[in-house]
Design an enzyme around this catalytic site. Structure first.
Site, short mmCIF file in Angstrom:
data_model
loop_
_atom_site.label_atom_id
_atom_site.label_comp_id
_atom_site.label_asym_id
_atom_site.label_seq_id
_atom_site.Cartn_x
_atom_site.Cartn_y
_atom_site.Cartn_z
N HIS A 9 8.15 -2.87 -0.76
CA HIS A 9 8.49 -4.30 -0.80
C HIS A 9 7.93 -4.95 -2.06
CE1 HIS A 9 4.33 -5.42 0.15
NE2 HIS A 9 4.33 -4.42 1.02
N GLU A 82 4.14 -0.48 8.15
CA GLU A 82 2.88 -0.14 7.50
C GLU A 82 1.85 0.33 8.53
OE1 GLU A 82 1.39 1.16 5.29
OE2 GLU A 82 1.08 -0.28 3.66
#
Length: 207
Positions: A9, A82
């Site tokens: 990201h 994550e």
């Protein structure tokens, strides 16, 4: 042959503040949005069968900015989220050092010794990365697939695909926001064509 395009990201507000995000989230910065758009421009002539992303807001927004107005399906997969940091999430690096200096040091310098009773281990991440990569290979036997995920997940992909020991988890390259890694998968063989590349960002910086 299947080719994976793997990216992290874009930069977030908590990245700038050096806060651990994990399962929590923060917004992309203007720089993070710009870099995602630049990566989209870089990949505009690459045909993707799908974009597979972590469902976190920062990754979904990055995926959408890369996609632009192209009709590419975006698939959200929780296995690409994550690492879960437990009580570390939302805390700055300095705050975590005060909470548990030893485990913070292990996380960055001795990952094979890292333990977090409130969150996930590196083995937990490895298990879900292996599973999601197997599923992607089964679903997409050929063509190009873009994966938008997080730094620890991408480093785990490196570890799995290169068969590296956990001690080498943080070996180069560093996975910057929107950096691009390209891997060819062919008959069980994995060939890295590009690793943590930021040419789209560097090109913009020199304009």
């Amino acid at each position: 042959m299947l080719t994976l395009y793997i990216t992290r990201h874009g930069e977030t507000e908590w990245n700038v503040e050096k806060r651990m995000q994990g399962r929590l989230d923060s917004n992309l910065t203007d720089k993070g949005k710009l870099h995602a758009q630049l990566l989209g421009k870089r990949l505009e002539n690459t045909e993707f069968a799908a974009i597979i992303t972590s469902p976190s807001g920062r990754t979904v927004q990055t995926a959408e900015l890369i996609k632009g107005d192209r009709p590419i399906p975006i698939v959200k997969d929780t296995r690409l989220m994550e690492i879960h940091f437990g009580s570390w999430e939302g805390k700055t690096h300095d705050e975590i050092k005060e909470m548990d200096a030893h485990q913070f040091d292990c996380f960055w310098n001795n990952p094979h010794l890292y333990q977090n009773s409130e969150g996930e281990s590196f083995q937990d991440i490895q298990d879900r990365v292996i599973a999601v990569l197997k599923d992607i290979e089964k679903t997409y036997s050929s063509g190009n697939v873009l994966i938008v995920t997080h730094a620890v997940v991408i480093k785990t992909m490196y570890m799995v695909m290169k068969q590296l020991p956990l001690e080498e988890f943080w070996a180069p390259p560093f996975i910057h926001g929107t950096s691009l890694t390209i891997v060819e998968l062919n008959d069980g063989k994995k060939r890295f064509l590009l690793e943590g590349d930021l040419a789209h960002v560097q090109q913009e910086a020199h304009l």
